[in-house]
Design a protein around this motif. Structure first.
Motif, PDB file in Angstrom:
ATOM      1  N   PHE A 252      33.572   8.258 -15.551  1.00 20.64           N
ATOM      2  CA  PHE A 252      32.410   8.117 -16.423  1.00 20.64           C
ATOM      3  C   PHE A 252      32.372   9.258 -17.426  1.00 20.64           C
ATOM      4  O   PHE A 252      32.552  10.425 -17.066  1.00 20.64           O
ATOM      5  N   ASP A 253      32.131   8.925 -18.678  1.00 21.26           N
ATOM      6  CA  ASP A 253      31.996   9.931 -19.736  1.00 21.26           C
ATOM      7  C   ASP A 253      30.539  10.344 -19.868  1.00 21.26           C
ATOM      8  O   ASP A 253      29.672   9.521 -20.188  1.00 21.26           O
ATOM      9  N   TRP A 254      30.276  11.619 -19.617  1.00 22.89           N
ATOM     10  CA  TRP A 254      28.919  12.172 -19.713  1.00 22.89           C
ATOM     11  C   TRP A 254      28.861  13.223 -20.795  1.00 22.89           C
ATOM     12  O   TRP A 254      29.846  13.917 -21.060  1.00 22.89           O
ATOM     13  N   GLN A 255      27.686  13.338 -21.401  1.00 21.52           N
ATOM     14  CA  GLN A 255      27.435  14.371 -22.407  1.00 21.52           C
ATOM     15  C   GLN A 255      26.730  15.558 -21.756  1.00 21.52           C
ATOM     16  O   GLN A 255      25.864  15.372 -20.890  1.00 21.52           O
TER      17      GLN A 255
ATOM     18  N   LEU B 154      16.725   3.058 -19.570  1.00 26.96           N
ATOM     19  CA  LEU B 154      16.825   4.514 -19.475  1.00 26.96           C
ATOM     20  C   LEU B 154      18.258   5.004 -19.675  1.00 26.96           C
ATOM     21  O   LEU B 154      18.478   6.113 -20.164  1.00 26.96           O
ATOM     22  N   SER B 155      19.234   4.188 -19.299  1.00 30.89           N
ATOM     23  CA  SER B 155      20.637   4.613 -19.387  1.00 30.89           C
ATOM     24  C   SER B 155      21.089   4.852 -20.822  1.00 30.89           C
ATOM     25  O   SER B 155      22.139   5.457 -21.056  1.00 30.89           O
ATOM     26  N   LYS B 156      20.302   4.416 -21.800  1.00 35.43           N
ATOM     27  CA  LYS B 156      20.647   4.671 -23.196  1.00 35.43           C
ATOM     28  C   LYS B 156      20.392   6.129 -23.580  1.00 35.43           C
ATOM     29  O   LYS B 156      20.986   6.630 -24.536  1.00 35.43           O
ATOM     30  N   ASP B 157      19.493   6.786 -22.867  1.00 36.43           N
ATOM     31  CA  ASP B 157      19.131   8.170 -23.190  1.00 36.43           C
ATOM     32  C   ASP B 157      19.385   9.149 -22.056  1.00 36.43           C
ATOM     33  O   ASP B 157      19.270  10.366 -22.246  1.00 36.43           O
ATOM     34  N   TYR B 158      19.696   8.635 -20.871  1.00 40.35           N
ATOM     35  CA  TYR B 158      19.914   9.471 -19.695  1.00 40.35           C
ATOM     36  C   TYR B 158      21.210   9.041 -19.015  1.00 40.35           C
ATOM     37  O   TYR B 158      21.675   7.916 -19.186  1.00 40.35           O
ATOM     38  N   HIS B 159      21.774   9.939 -18.212  1.00 46.60           N
ATOM     39  CA  HIS B 159      22.863   9.553 -17.320  1.00 46.60           C
ATOM     40  C   HIS B 159      22.257   9.194 -15.970  1.00 46.60           C
ATOM     41  O   HIS B 159      21.345   9.875 -15.478  1.00 46.60           O
ATOM     42  N   ILE B 160      22.769   8.106 -15.370  1.00 50.20           N
ATOM     43  CA  ILE B 160      22.244   7.598 -14.110  1.00 50.20           C
ATOM     44  C   ILE B 160      23.278   7.824 -13.007  1.00 50.20           C
ATOM     45  O   ILE B 160      24.458   7.507 -13.171  1.00 50.20           O
ATOM     46  N   MET B 161      22.822   8.370 -11.884  1.00 51.26           N
ATOM     47  CA  MET B 161      23.677   8.561 -10.710  1.00 51.26           C
ATOM     48  C   MET B 161      22.933   8.021  -9.492  1.00 51.26           C
ATOM     49  O   MET B 161      21.748   8.304  -9.304  1.00 51.26           O
TER      50      MET B 161
END
Length: 308
Positions: free
Chosen positions: A112-115, A159-166
């Motif tokens: 997964f690519d995270w910022q 929410l996944s558009k603005d946050y990373h979900i785990m």
């Protein structure tokens, strides 16, 4: 949900001999952040009986990218093998393989690519997003057996558009693939899934979550929000200095005082909309933790029927 009723009898299966059962290789989802190495992790175990697994030590595990061996490692006392690679992988998935008893076993994991500047939300699964019966989770072959709770998938997708979900769950690793399949089938946003490696962790779920979140936050300090449904979730999140959201109607008033109680996923969605600017920015959210910014809670208003 029949968590305790199901898991406590299964604890007796820990007495099964290590040598029996088929070998299994499983992998953790990997996370790629610009400027940081990527850690790939695999487990080599035997599965005497679902959901119990026993680790296999001193097994060579080869990690593959684009069909070629990238590196190898040897499994430790927990059956765990791990490597770190430069961040410029250019791959969306990887594979891990191990040869046990002359047979090759393998598993494929996602990268997964995270910022680095995004807030990370940790989400529990059972009775938080899934209306779970753990007998079905362990013994029903159909991945879609449990229904999703209303508005949970649509809220997290938004929410996944603005946050990373785990997703962090105390389910045993033995049902990791089924859990991933369920999330996909129910159209939840893709994200890393973290499970318990040992059955004792699944039974003592609050301790497991508190410990694993502490480790995850050392690697990903922007894990700042946790969503769950139980006191154990609240304690695990709050002890790791996370904004704690408990979703669902509950009469249990023994939650830690830091927990915010929201009656439904629709209320969760409203809460994030009302506090969008603060919650999506890790720096502003930390300022809220220090009391320098306020968070707004949604209010449920009863509108009587005109016929009443």
């Amino acid at each position: 949900m029949k968590t305790r009723a199901t898991l406590l009898p299964l604890a007796a299966l820990l007495l099964l001999p290590v040598g029996c059962g088929r070998a299994v290789v499983s992998v953790d989802d990997a996370i790629r952040i610009p400027g940081q190495p990527v850690r790939l992790v695999a487990y080599v175990e035997r599965e005497p009986m679902l959901p119990v697994r026993r680790e296999i030590e001193d097994q060579v595990v080869r990690f593959y990218l684009n069909g070629a061996v990238a590196e190898q490692a040897v499994s430790d006392g927990d059956g765990r093998a791990a490597i770190s690679l430069p961040e410029a992988l250019g791959c969306e998935q990887f594979e891990a393989r191990a040869t046990v008893g002359g047979a090759v076993y393998g598993a494929v994991g996602r990268i997964f690519d995270w910022q680095p500047d995004r807030t990370i939300i940790v989400v529990d699964i059972d009775n938080t997003v899934a209306d779970s019966d753990l007998d079905e989770v362990f013994f029903d072959a159909a991945a879609e057996a449990s229904p999703a709770l209303p508005d949970s998938a649509t809220t997290l997708t938004r929410l996944s558009k603005d946050y990373h979900i785990m997703y962090v769950t105390a389910r045993p690793r033995a049902v990791l693939e089924k859990t991933r399949a369920w999330l996909s089938f129910r159209e939840f946003p893709a994200g890393p899934v973290v499970t318990a490696s040992r059955l004792r962790d699944a039974i003592r779920d609050a301790r497991f979550k508190r410990r694993v979140l502490q480790s995850l936050r050392e690697e990903h300090p922007n894990i700042l929000i946790g969503i769950g449904d139980r006191r154990g979730d609240a304690r695990a999140y709050a002890s790791n200095r996370m904004l704690t959201l408990i979703v669902g109607r509950t009469r249990d008033d023994r939650f830690v005082e830091q927990a915010l109680l929201l009656p439904s996923w629709r209320a969760v969605s409203t809460f994030f909309e009302l506090n969008h600017e603060t919650l999506r920015d890790p720096a502003l959210l930390r300022a809220a933790f220090r009391g320098e910014r306020n968070l707004v809670m949604p209010v449920s208003v009863y509108w009587p029927d005109e016929r009443e």
